[in-house]
Design a protein around this motif. Structure first.
Motif, PDB file in Angstrom:
ATOM      1  N   LEU A  37      -0.275  43.207  15.499  1.00  0.00           N
ATOM      2  CA  LEU A  37      -1.566  43.813  14.754  1.00  0.00           C
ATOM      3  C   LEU A  37      -0.795  44.662  13.409  1.00  0.00           C
ATOM      4  O   LEU A  37      -1.326  44.783  12.584  1.00  0.00           O
ATOM      5  CB  LEU A  37      -2.312  44.450  15.410  1.00  0.00           C
ATOM      6  N   ILE A  65      -0.330  38.277   7.589  1.00  0.00           N
ATOM      7  CA  ILE A  65      -1.713  37.496   7.714  1.00  0.00           C
ATOM      8  C   ILE A  65      -1.261  36.089   7.463  1.00  0.00           C
ATOM      9  O   ILE A  65      -0.605  35.695   6.394  1.00  0.00           O
ATOM     10  CB  ILE A  65      -2.875  37.909   6.712  1.00  0.00           C
ATOM     11  N   HIS A 114      -7.202  35.837  20.605  1.00  0.00           N
ATOM     12  CA  HIS A 114      -8.032  36.638  19.838  1.00  0.00           C
ATOM     13  C   HIS A 114      -7.387  37.382  18.875  1.00  0.00           C
ATOM     14  O   HIS A 114      -7.707  37.644  17.759  1.00  0.00           O
ATOM     15  CB  HIS A 114      -8.467  37.974  20.996  1.00  0.00           C
ATOM     16  N   VAL A 115      -5.973  37.757  19.094  1.00  0.00           N
ATOM     17  CA  VAL A 115      -5.189  38.271  18.027  1.00  0.00           C
ATOM     18  C   VAL A 115      -4.977  37.308  17.005  1.00  0.00           C
ATOM     19  O   VAL A 115      -5.050  37.611  15.909  1.00  0.00           O
ATOM     20  CB  VAL A 115      -3.964  39.070  18.613  1.00  0.00           C
ATOM     21  N   GLU A 170      -6.940  34.906  16.044  1.00  0.00           N
ATOM     22  CA  GLU A 170      -8.006  34.937  15.463  1.00  0.00           C
ATOM     23  C   GLU A 170      -8.266  36.158  14.361  1.00  0.00           C
ATOM     24  O   GLU A 170      -8.622  35.981  13.205  1.00  0.00           O
ATOM     25  CB  GLU A 170      -9.261  34.836  16.399  1.00  0.00           C
ATOM     26  N   ILE A 171      -7.825  37.369  14.971  1.00  0.00           N
ATOM     27  CA  ILE A 171      -8.239  38.471  14.029  1.00  0.00           C
ATOM     28  C   ILE A 171      -7.254  38.337  12.792  1.00  0.00           C
ATOM     29  O   ILE A 171      -7.691  38.815  11.683  1.00  0.00           O
ATOM     30  CB  ILE A 171      -7.894  39.812  14.761  1.00  0.00           C
ATOM     31  N   MET A 172      -6.016  37.706  12.905  1.00  0.00           N
ATOM     32  CA  MET A 172      -5.166  37.905  11.921  1.00  0.00           C
ATOM     33  C   MET A 172      -4.834  36.650  11.129  1.00  0.00           C
ATOM     34  O   MET A 172      -4.114  36.477  10.539  1.00  0.00           O
ATOM     35  CB  MET A 172      -3.499  38.151  12.413  1.00  0.00           C
ATOM     36  N   ASP A 173      -5.868  35.691  11.431  1.00  0.00           N
ATOM     37  CA  ASP A 173      -6.085  34.295  10.745  1.00  0.00           C
ATOM     38  C   ASP A 173      -4.549  33.635  11.114  1.00  0.00           C
ATOM     39  O   ASP A 173      -4.030  33.044   9.726  1.00  0.00           O
ATOM     40  CB  ASP A 173      -6.481  34.527   9.355  1.00  0.00           C
ATOM     41  N   VAL A 176     -13.620  40.366  17.488  1.00  0.00           N
ATOM     42  CA  VAL A 176     -13.585  39.026  16.829  1.00  0.00           C
ATOM     43  C   VAL A 176     -15.090  38.676  16.265  1.00  0.00           C
ATOM     44  O   VAL A 176     -15.173  38.271  15.279  1.00  0.00           O
ATOM     45  CB  VAL A 176     -13.246  37.790  17.814  1.00  0.00           C
ATOM     46  N   LYS A 205     -15.355  40.737  13.261  1.00  0.00           N
ATOM     47  CA  LYS A 205     -14.656  40.134  12.226  1.00  0.00           C
ATOM     48  C   LYS A 205     -15.392  39.147  11.362  1.00  0.00           C
ATOM     49  O   LYS A 205     -15.567  38.833  10.312  1.00  0.00           O
ATOM     50  CB  LYS A 205     -13.240  39.748  12.601  1.00  0.00           C
ATOM     51  N   TYR A 208      -9.637  42.642   7.747  1.00  0.00           N
ATOM     52  CA  TYR A 208      -8.415  42.622   8.682  1.00  0.00           C
ATOM     53  C   TYR A 208      -8.282  44.028   8.860  1.00  0.00           C
ATOM     54  O   TYR A 208      -7.869  44.563  10.130  1.00  0.00           O
ATOM     55  CB  TYR A 208      -7.054  42.479   7.824  1.00  0.00           C
TER      56      TYR A 208
END
Lengths: 119, 143
Positions: free
Chosen positions: A38, A43, A58-59, A61-64, B26, B29, B43
């Protein structure tokens, strides 16, 4: 570089839908610590990790993130694979160790990307 | 500055629930993405929310995350019932962690949780009371 090429290079076993391997990879990041990802991962990078649990998904998904390679032969669970297919996140396993994987990908020209460049 | 709240939502987070851990962030987001907030802000907000959410899951009994969008900013306040933080100054130091071996095996305990929130937000406040809980407040500018 197309993810399918990376998969061949590392003798990966693919766990998710085959068409996801068409993704183009420019940057990679390696860590087992989610806060590191994170903090410092670019990205849209490809993540190389020895950590195998739902949190990695999950991480990602957050960071694409464009995909995840699990090292040392570690395999994701069925739940992880289902979720990854849902969000079009390719998951692969290689028997190679983290250091070796990073070395190979670095030699073929993949970059780590400048930290925080796009935030 | 226009402080009218355009969108607001509240999420409950259960301590020690590693199965659902991360899902609130999520969801946030995806909401931000859908309403067309610029990626950089999406982000930053989701990274902050994820770190805050994981802190509740790892250390507290339960928590609540309030999320608001105004014309100019995104405001998140988080309150948990839990052990509280003994030394906030230390907890804010990169690399300092009180994570157990079990948490570390799950990929946590880098000692970056609170610093990641501070670094990704435009305003950050933390208050904690031992044996009661912790309150976090952070704002991220939309422009």
């Amino acid at each position: 570089m197309e993810l399918s090429l990376i998969a061949d290079m590392l003798d990966c076993r693919n766990h998710t839908d085959e068409f996801l391997l068409k993704k183009e990879i420019l940057y990679c990041y390696a860590s087992d610590m989610m806060s590191d990802v994170l903090k410092s991962c670019k990205i849209g990078a490809l993540l190389i990790t020895g950590l195998v649990n739902q949190q990695v998904i999950h991480v990602a998904e957050i960071m694409d993130l464009k995909g995840i390679i699990f090292v040392s032969g570690k395999e994701p669970s069925a739940v992880m694979i289902e979720k990854a297919n849902d969000i079009k996140l390719p998951l692969m396993t290689t028997k190679k160790q983290l250091f070796e994987v990073c070395g190979i990908l670095h030699v073929v020209g993949l970059k780590g990307g400048e930290i925080l460049q796009d935030r | 500055m226009n402080n009218e709240i355009l969108y607001s939502k509240s999420f409950g987070i259960s301590g020690r629930d590693f199965i659902n851990a991360g899902t609130v962030s999520v969801k946030i987001k995806n909401i931000l993405k859908e309403i067309g907030i610029k990626p950089e802000v999406v982000y930053r907000v989701s990274i902050c929310c994820y770190e805050a959410e994981m802190n509740v899951v790892m250390y507290a009994d339960a928590g609540n995350l309030d999320f608001k969008i105004t014309k100019d900013e995104i405001i998140v306040s988080m309150e948990d019932k839990g052990p509280g933080i003994e030394n906030i100054e230390l907890a804010m130091k990169e690399g300092y962690s009180t994570a157990t071996q079990e948490m570390r095996e799950m990929g946590f305990g880098a000692g970056l949780g609170l610093p990641n929130i501070k670094n990704n937000s435009d305003e950050f406040r933390i208050e904690s009371e031992i044996l009661k809980g912790t309150k976090l407040y952070f704002k991220i500018n939309l422009n």
